[in-house]
Scaffold this active site. Structure first.
Site, PDB file in Angstrom:
ATOM      1  N   ASP A 142      -6.811  17.057 -15.844  1.00  0.00           N
ATOM      2  CA  ASP A 142      -7.094  15.661 -16.188  1.00  0.00           C
ATOM      3  C   ASP A 142      -6.755  15.506 -17.672  1.00  0.00           C
ATOM      4  O   ASP A 142      -7.433  16.064 -18.542  1.00  0.00           O
ATOM      5  CB  ASP A 142      -8.569  15.362 -15.901  1.00  0.00           C
ATOM      6  CG  ASP A 142      -8.949  13.915 -16.215  1.00  0.00           C
ATOM      7  OD1 ASP A 142      -8.288  13.297 -17.075  1.00  0.00           O
ATOM      8  OD2 ASP A 142      -9.921  13.418 -15.618  1.00  0.00           O
ATOM      9  N   ARG A 191       0.837  -1.212   0.000  1.00  0.00           N
ATOM     10  CA  ARG A 191       0.000   0.000   0.000  1.00  0.00           C
ATOM     11  C   ARG A 191       0.872   1.262   0.000  1.00  0.00           C
ATOM     12  O   ARG A 191       0.437   2.324  -0.440  1.00  0.00           O
ATOM     13  CB  ARG A 191      -0.989  -0.002   1.173  1.00  0.00           C
ATOM     14  CG  ARG A 191      -1.900   1.212   1.191  1.00  0.00           C
ATOM     15  CD  ARG A 191      -3.216   0.965   1.916  1.00  0.00           C
ATOM     16  NE  ARG A 191      -3.028   0.352   3.203  1.00  0.00           N
ATOM     17  CZ  ARG A 191      -2.540   0.966   4.295  1.00  0.00           C
ATOM     18  NH1 ARG A 191      -2.187   2.231   4.229  1.00  0.00           N
ATOM     19  NH2 ARG A 191      -2.410   0.313   5.423  1.00  0.00           N
ATOM     20  N   TYR A 221     -15.970  14.796 -16.423  1.00  0.00           N
ATOM     21  CA  TYR A 221     -16.472  13.426 -16.286  1.00  0.00           C
ATOM     22  C   TYR A 221     -17.465  13.390 -15.110  1.00  0.00           C
ATOM     23  O   TYR A 221     -17.246  14.047 -14.090  1.00  0.00           O
ATOM     24  CB  TYR A 221     -15.288  12.484 -16.050  1.00  0.00           C
ATOM     25  CG  TYR A 221     -15.726  11.110 -15.634  1.00  0.00           C
ATOM     26  CD1 TYR A 221     -16.556  10.352 -16.452  1.00  0.00           C
ATOM     27  CD2 TYR A 221     -15.339  10.566 -14.418  1.00  0.00           C
ATOM     28  CE1 TYR A 221     -16.982   9.096 -16.063  1.00  0.00           C
ATOM     29  CE2 TYR A 221     -15.748   9.312 -14.030  1.00  0.00           C
ATOM     30  CZ  TYR A 221     -16.577   8.587 -14.858  1.00  0.00           C
ATOM     31  OH  TYR A 221     -17.002   7.342 -14.465  1.00  0.00           O
ATOM     32  N   LYS A 252      -7.996   4.114 -19.345  1.00  0.00           N
ATOM     33  CA  LYS A 252      -8.340   4.468 -20.719  1.00  0.00           C
ATOM     34  C   LYS A 252      -7.164   4.197 -21.661  1.00  0.00           C
ATOM     35  O   LYS A 252      -6.758   3.068 -21.804  1.00  0.00           O
ATOM     36  CB  LYS A 252      -8.821   5.920 -20.741  1.00  0.00           C
ATOM     37  CG  LYS A 252      -9.894   6.221 -19.665  1.00  0.00           C
ATOM     38  CD  LYS A 252     -11.159   5.459 -19.952  1.00  0.00           C
ATOM     39  CE  LYS A 252     -12.283   5.508 -18.926  1.00  0.00           C
ATOM     40  NZ  LYS A 252     -12.187   6.116 -17.659  1.00  0.00           N
TER      41      LYS A 252
HETATM   42  C1  LIG Z   1     -11.869  12.200 -18.218  1.00  0.00           C
HETATM   43  C2  LIG Z   1     -12.026  11.151 -17.155  1.00  0.00           C
HETATM   44  N1  LIG Z   1     -11.416  11.317 -15.974  1.00  0.00           N
HETATM   45  C3  LIG Z   1     -11.527  10.403 -14.987  1.00  0.00           C
HETATM   46  C4  LIG Z   1     -12.298   9.271 -15.142  1.00  0.00           C
HETATM   47  C5  LIG Z   1     -12.419   8.307 -14.003  1.00  0.00           C
HETATM   48  O1  LIG Z   1     -11.553   7.239 -14.183  1.00  0.00           O
HETATM   49  P1  LIG Z   1     -11.762   5.788 -13.528  1.00  0.00           P
HETATM   50  O2  LIG Z   1     -12.995   5.211 -14.145  1.00  0.00           O
HETATM   51  O3  LIG Z   1     -10.506   5.069 -13.883  1.00  0.00           O
HETATM   52  O4  LIG Z   1     -11.922   5.985 -12.067  1.00  0.00           O
HETATM   53  C6  LIG Z   1     -12.941   9.047 -16.362  1.00  0.00           C
HETATM   54  C7  LIG Z   1     -13.745   7.827 -16.555  1.00  0.00           C
HETATM   55  O5  LIG Z   1     -14.422   7.657 -17.541  1.00  0.00           O
HETATM   56  C8  LIG Z   1     -12.811  10.018 -17.397  1.00  0.00           C
HETATM   57  O6  LIG Z   1     -13.424   9.882 -18.574  1.00  0.00           O
END
Ligand SMILES: Cc1ncc(COP(=O)(O)O)c(C=O)c1O
Length: 394
Positions: free
Chosen positions: A182, A57, A110, A207
């Protein structure tokens, strides 16, 4: 290593090139804990005098390799791996905000990031301000003495807003506000926000970094080594959102082909965007690679490419949009993105359900928007599938 090209760094970065028993690939250190020689060894490790490991961890060699490689690809000094993109985002925001502070967020994010900022953080006395960051004067108006973080995606999910990262950073630096970007949609292949001045970059590694739809993971990267140390040991380790060693290993494998995948994703997306633009049943296409798209000029300035997420609106509203996605044979109806497979979804009904449906236009999208994550199949087959569903529906 930073002098090497992207693909070389994606394959070799962050490693000394030596694996046990001369193996080409690193082993998966599938262990929860690590053994000490004696109490002196415990003391040196736990006081960070030595880089040895204590407990997965906190750290693990497979995670460390993934973190080092991601730091190289984003031109950071360090990275922290998390169990999901949301674990990376929530831990990063909690690490930079405290009671009484506020965070400025772009109006489209998101869905879970939006919920985190607008519903969860306020429970801990952290406010938020929703701003259209494509209008910098709105940012100017929103900043106050309690603003500590500006958080956004560029391109944003699902409307592909392109935010001028350099300009936001310039304004934030005047007030000592941290900028967190992000970078999931662009991937480090197409954009490096740290180079543009951002303080922290986060990714849903689920992704493009993974690319094969078989891992949920996240990562945060920064140029500030002290911050990364705090994020890792005061937040990731204590909140507990650690990535598993096996997932880190799969992500290292995914990274090897990130560059060639992104090229193919993008080249397919350019063709598909053109097809959608010429389709008489499509009312609007959202893709930064289209010359008259609102964010095109800024995307050209700050990105090395336009990515492969396209959103579009069809004639006939939600009812037709649903029929279009339900009539597909090859393209999969699924949330997530960045996989080899082309995935399609209706954000208002799926990834962005948390947004108030009666106010969607305020956020830059509508109930009938369709989002497509263009895969790396042969583009004619992707277009053929869309074409057959359009023909059936209209
Ligand atoms: C732009 C973006 N940021 C963060 C996330 C969240 O990621 P996770 O599903 O790996 O927690 C997503 C999920 O679709 C996303 O599209």
């Amino acid at each position: 290593m930073n002098d090497y090209g992207f693909n070389t760094r994606a394959i070799h970065g962050g490693s000394d090139g030596k694996n046990p028993d001369n193996a080409l690939n690193p082993p998966i250190f599938q262990t929860s804990t690590f053994v000490f020689d004696d109490i002196d060894h415990v003391e040196r490790t736990m006081s960070f005098e030595s880089d040895d490991y204590v407990y997965t961890r906190g750290n693990n060699p497979t995670l460390r390799l993934f973190e080092n490689r991601m730091a190289q690809l984003e031109y950071g000094k360090g990275a922290v791996a998390f169990s999901s993109g949301m674990a990376a985002i929530s831990s990063t925001l909690f690490s930079l905000l405290k009671l009484g502070d506020n965070v400025i967020i772009h109006r489209t994010l998101y869905g879970s990031s939006y919920t985190l900022a607008t519903q969860l953080l306020p429970r801990y006395g952290i406010g938020y301000k929703l701003v259209d960051l494509t209008h910098l004067e709105e940012l100017e108006e929103a900043i106050d003495q309690n603003t500590k973080v500006i958080y956004f995606e560029s391109p944003s999910n699902p409307d592909l807003s392109i935010i001028d990262i350099r300009e936001v950073v310039k304004r934030a630096k005047e007030e000592d506000i941290k900028v967190v970007v992000d970078n999931t949609f662009a991937s480090p292949y197409f954009q490096n926000p740290l180079i543009l001045g951002a303080d922290v970059v986060v990714h849903s590694a689920t992704k493009y970094i993974c690319g094969h739809g078989d891992v949920v993971g996240g990562v945060a990267i920064s140029m500030d080594e002290d911050y990364i140390h705090r994020l890792k040991f005061d937040y990731m380790c204590e909140f507990g959102g650690v990535m598993s060693p096996f997932d880190a290993w799969l992500l290292l494998r995914g990274l090897k082909t990130l560059g060639i995948r992104m090229k193919q994703h993008e080249s397919n997306a350019m063709v598909l965007a053109k097809y959608l633009q010429e389709n008489p049943r499509v009312r609007q296409v959202y893709y930064p690679g289209i010359e008259d798209f609102k964010g095109y000029d800024i995307a050209r300035k700050q990105m090395n490419g336009f990515g492969a997420i396209i959103s579009f609106e069809v004639e006939g509203g939600l009812e037709k949009a649903v029929k279009i996605v339900e009539g597909l044979q090859l393209i999969k109806l699924a949330v997530s993105l960045g996989d080899c497979e082309t995935l399609i979804e209706v954000p208002a009904a799926m990834t962005h359900r948390g947004y108030p449906v009666e106010q969607l236009e305020r956020f830059g999208f509508t109930e009938s928007m369709v989002r497509i994550s263009v895969g790396i199949e042969d583009v004619n087959d992707i277009i053929g599938d869309l074409d057959q569903t359009f023909r059936q529906v209209y």
